[in-house]
Design a protein around this motif. Structure first.
Motif, PDB file in Angstrom:
ATOM      1  N   PRO A 200       0.460 -23.639 -25.537  1.00 46.83           N
ATOM      2  CA  PRO A 200      -1.003 -23.673 -25.537  1.00 46.83           C
ATOM      3  C   PRO A 200      -1.544 -22.236 -25.573  1.00 46.83           C
ATOM      4  O   PRO A 200      -0.851 -21.286 -25.197  1.00 46.83           O
ATOM      5  N   PRO A 201      -2.782 -22.062 -25.999  1.00 50.23           N
ATOM      6  CA  PRO A 201      -3.335 -20.699 -26.035  1.00 50.23           C
ATOM      7  C   PRO A 201      -3.473 -20.162 -24.607  1.00 50.23           C
ATOM      8  O   PRO A 201      -3.629 -20.929 -23.650  1.00 50.23           O
ATOM      9  N   PRO A 202      -3.431 -18.864 -24.458  1.00 45.65           N
ATOM     10  CA  PRO A 202      -3.571 -18.299 -23.098  1.00 45.65           C
ATOM     11  C   PRO A 202      -4.960 -18.622 -22.544  1.00 45.65           C
ATOM     12  O   PRO A 202      -5.930 -18.731 -23.294  1.00 45.65           O
ATOM     13  N   PRO A 203      -5.053 -18.776 -21.240  1.00 40.56           N
ATOM     14  CA  PRO A 203      -6.359 -19.146 -20.657  1.00 40.56           C
ATOM     15  C   PRO A 203      -7.376 -18.014 -20.854  1.00 40.56           C
ATOM     16  O   PRO A 203      -7.033 -16.833 -20.811  1.00 40.56           O
ATOM     17  N   GLY A 204      -8.611 -18.355 -21.034  1.00 36.05           N
ATOM     18  CA  GLY A 204      -9.667 -17.365 -21.215  1.00 36.05           C
ATOM     19  C   GLY A 204     -10.111 -16.791 -19.866  1.00 36.05           C
ATOM     20  O   GLY A 204      -9.808 -17.326 -18.802  1.00 36.05           O
ATOM     21  N   TRP A 205     -10.851 -15.721 -19.924  1.00 38.40           N
ATOM     22  CA  TRP A 205     -11.294 -15.100 -18.678  1.00 38.40           C
ATOM     23  C   TRP A 205     -12.555 -15.758 -18.135  1.00 38.40           C
ATOM     24  O   TRP A 205     -12.940 -15.529 -16.990  1.00 38.40           O
ATOM     25  N   TRP A 206     -13.214 -16.553 -18.920  1.00 37.75           N
ATOM     26  CA  TRP A 206     -14.429 -17.220 -18.450  1.00 37.75           C
ATOM     27  C   TRP A 206     -14.283 -18.720 -18.599  1.00 37.75           C
ATOM     28  O   TRP A 206     -13.806 -19.156 -19.635  1.00 37.75           O
ATOM     29  N   PRO A 207     -14.648 -19.476 -17.690  1.00 41.61           N
ATOM     30  CA  PRO A 207     -15.201 -19.193 -16.364  1.00 41.61           C
ATOM     31  C   PRO A 207     -14.089 -18.827 -15.381  1.00 41.61           C
ATOM     32  O   PRO A 207     -12.965 -19.327 -15.492  1.00 41.61           O
ATOM     33  N   PRO A 208     -14.394 -17.964 -14.429  1.00 44.54           N
ATOM     34  CA  PRO A 208     -13.380 -17.573 -13.444  1.00 44.54           C
ATOM     35  C   PRO A 208     -13.012 -18.735 -12.530  1.00 44.54           C
ATOM     36  O   PRO A 208     -13.773 -19.683 -12.363  1.00 44.54           O
ATOM     37  N   ALA A 209     -11.903 -18.591 -11.911  1.00 44.97           N
ATOM     38  CA  ALA A 209     -11.435 -19.598 -10.961  1.00 44.97           C
ATOM     39  C   ALA A 209     -12.328 -19.573  -9.718  1.00 44.97           C
ATOM     40  O   ALA A 209     -12.997 -18.580  -9.436  1.00 44.97           O
ATOM     41  N   PRO A 210     -12.357 -20.664  -8.958  1.00 39.66           N
ATOM     42  CA  PRO A 210     -13.223 -20.724  -7.761  1.00 39.66           C
ATOM     43  C   PRO A 210     -12.968 -19.603  -6.760  1.00 39.66           C
ATOM     44  O   PRO A 210     -13.891 -19.135  -6.099  1.00 39.66           O
ATOM     45  N   GLY A 211     -11.764 -19.140  -6.653  1.00 43.35           N
ATOM     46  CA  GLY A 211     -11.459 -18.040  -5.727  1.00 43.35           C
ATOM     47  C   GLY A 211     -12.199 -16.769  -6.097  1.00 43.35           C
ATOM     48  O   GLY A 211     -12.663 -16.018  -5.228  1.00 43.35           O
ATOM     49  N   TRP A 212     -12.336 -16.510  -7.387  1.00 50.25           N
ATOM     50  CA  TRP A 212     -13.061 -15.315  -7.832  1.00 50.25           C
ATOM     51  C   TRP A 212     -14.558 -15.447  -7.533  1.00 50.25           C
ATOM     52  O   TRP A 212     -15.223 -14.472  -7.190  1.00 50.25           O
ATOM     53  N   TRP A 213     -15.093 -16.669  -7.680  1.00 47.21           N
ATOM     54  CA  TRP A 213     -16.499 -16.875  -7.336  1.00 47.21           C
ATOM     55  C   TRP A 213     -16.725 -16.601  -5.851  1.00 47.21           C
ATOM     56  O   TRP A 213     -17.710 -15.968  -5.460  1.00 47.21           O
ATOM     57  N   LEU A 214     -15.826 -17.078  -5.021  1.00 44.62           N
ATOM     58  CA  LEU A 214     -15.934 -16.860  -3.581  1.00 44.62           C
ATOM     59  C   LEU A 214     -15.831 -15.373  -3.249  1.00 44.62           C
ATOM     60  O   LEU A 214     -16.597 -14.854  -2.427  1.00 44.62           O
ATOM     61  N   LEU A 215     -14.904 -14.689  -3.876  1.00 45.45           N
ATOM     62  CA  LEU A 215     -14.755 -13.250  -3.647  1.00 45.45           C
ATOM     63  C   LEU A 215     -16.016 -12.491  -4.072  1.00 45.45           C
ATOM     64  O   LEU A 215     -16.467 -11.577  -3.384  1.00 45.45           O
ATOM     65  N   ALA A 216     -16.605 -12.874  -5.190  1.00 47.18           N
ATOM     66  CA  ALA A 216     -17.839 -12.232  -5.652  1.00 47.18           C
ATOM     67  C   ALA A 216     -18.974 -12.473  -4.661  1.00 47.18           C
ATOM     68  O   ALA A 216     -19.756 -11.561  -4.364  1.00 47.18           O
ATOM     69  N   LEU A 217     -19.071 -13.686  -4.124  1.00 49.86           N
ATOM     70  CA  LEU A 217     -20.111 -13.998  -3.152  1.00 49.86           C
ATOM     71  C   LEU A 217     -19.931 -13.164  -1.883  1.00 49.86           C
ATOM     72  O   LEU A 217     -20.899 -12.611  -1.364  1.00 49.86           O
ATOM     73  N   VAL A 218     -18.715 -13.069  -1.394  1.00 48.67           N
ATOM     74  CA  VAL A 218     -18.443 -12.254  -0.208  1.00 48.67           C
ATOM     75  C   VAL A 218     -18.796 -10.789  -0.489  1.00 48.67           C
ATOM     76  O   VAL A 218     -19.398 -10.103   0.345  1.00 48.67           O
ATOM     77  N   GLY A 219     -18.445 -10.300  -1.667  1.00 45.98           N
ATOM     78  CA  GLY A 219     -18.774  -8.915  -2.026  1.00 45.98           C
ATOM     79  C   GLY A 219     -20.269  -8.658  -2.052  1.00 45.98           C
ATOM     80  O   GLY A 219     -20.744  -7.628  -1.571  1.00 45.98           O
ATOM     81  N   VAL A 220     -21.042  -9.596  -2.592  1.00 45.08           N
ATOM     82  CA  VAL A 220     -22.500  -9.435  -2.636  1.00 45.08           C
ATOM     83  C   VAL A 220     -23.075  -9.444  -1.221  1.00 45.08           C
ATOM     84  O   VAL A 220     -23.946  -8.626  -0.894  1.00 45.08           O
ATOM     85  N   VAL A 221     -22.596 -10.335  -0.370  1.00 44.69           N
ATOM     86  CA  VAL A 221     -23.086 -10.399   1.009  1.00 44.69           C
ATOM     87  C   VAL A 221     -22.775  -9.095   1.740  1.00 44.69           C
ATOM     88  O   VAL A 221     -23.639  -8.535   2.433  1.00 44.69           O
ATOM     89  N   VAL A 222     -21.566  -8.587   1.601  1.00 43.01           N
ATOM     90  CA  VAL A 222     -21.194  -7.327   2.245  1.00 43.01           C
ATOM     91  C   VAL A 222     -22.058  -6.181   1.724  1.00 43.01           C
ATOM     92  O   VAL A 222     -22.531  -5.336   2.491  1.00 43.01           O
ATOM     93  N   LEU A 223     -22.305  -6.144   0.442  1.00 46.11           N
ATOM     94  CA  LEU A 223     -23.131  -5.101  -0.147  1.00 46.11           C
ATOM     95  C   LEU A 223     -24.564  -5.162   0.384  1.00 46.11           C
ATOM     96  O   LEU A 223     -25.142  -4.136   0.756  1.00 46.11           O
ATOM     97  N   VAL A 224     -25.127  -6.359   0.467  1.00 46.95           N
ATOM     98  CA  VAL A 224     -26.490  -6.507   0.985  1.00 46.95           C
ATOM     99  C   VAL A 224     -26.555  -6.065   2.441  1.00 46.95           C
ATOM    100  O   VAL A 224     -27.482  -5.346   2.841  1.00 46.95           O
ATOM    101  N   LEU A 225     -25.585  -6.459   3.253  1.00 43.25           N
ATOM    102  CA  LEU A 225     -25.575  -6.050   4.663  1.00 43.25           C
ATOM    103  C   LEU A 225     -25.415  -4.543   4.807  1.00 43.25           C
ATOM    104  O   LEU A 225     -26.060  -3.919   5.660  1.00 43.25           O
TER     105      LEU A 225
END
Length: 170
Positions: free
Chosen positions: A15-40
């Protein structure tokens, strides 16, 4: 290949290699944590900078009060201005402090000096005593005699210690 040997087989297709979009749920969670830390972090830095500027304004106001006294030599106005400044600054340490009166006010000020200096009680027994009665006397009253240099130096020491202590509690 020999046609009598059987059908011609094709190789396995991957099968073709997986694309980079959409990211896996773990990456979404990591991005959310990063935004919260940045805002704080931005909020904390903004608060620290606001407090630093406020402390600098308080110190500058004390210097303006001292300069005004050097021009006018009005002990009554000096004691009124220093008392008002210390009351405003004391609200950071204890909100009820601005409402204290008489000896309780001077005891509060003495209690928020460095330990070695607080034992000498410079507000209750020294130059700080002028904050208690000088603002309420007539300007020509000889009892209004205020040691202006000692009072301003005492206010500087109190502000330096109290504002540093407040900053460490924040």
């Amino acid at each position: 290949m020999n046609p009598a040997a059987g059908p011609e087989l094709r190789d396995i297709h991957l099968p073709p290699p997986p694309g980079w979009w959409p990211p896996a749920p773990g990456w979404w969670l990591l991005a959310l944590v990063g935004v919260v830390v940045l805002v704080l972090a931005v909020r904390m830095l903004w608060r620290l900078e606001r407090d630093r500027r406020w402390r600098a304004r308080v110190r500058a106001e004390l210097e303006r009060i001292a300069a005004a006294h050097a021009r006018d030599a009005d002990a009554q106005q000096l004691s009124i201005a220093v008392s008002a400044l210390l009351r405003r600054a004391s609200r950071l340490l204890a909100p009820h402090a601005a409402a204290l009166q008489g000896e309780a006010w001077l005891e509060f000020l003495d209690a928020h000096l460095p330990a070695g200096e607080a034992a000498a009680a410079p507000f209750r027994r020294g130059a700080g005593r002028a904050l208690l009665d000088a603002p309420y006397r007539r300007a020509d009253d000889p009892a209004v005699a205020v040691d202006a240099r000692a009072l301003v130096a005492l206010a500087r020491r109190w502000l330096a210690h109290a504002l540093r202590a407040e900053a460490s509690h924040a």
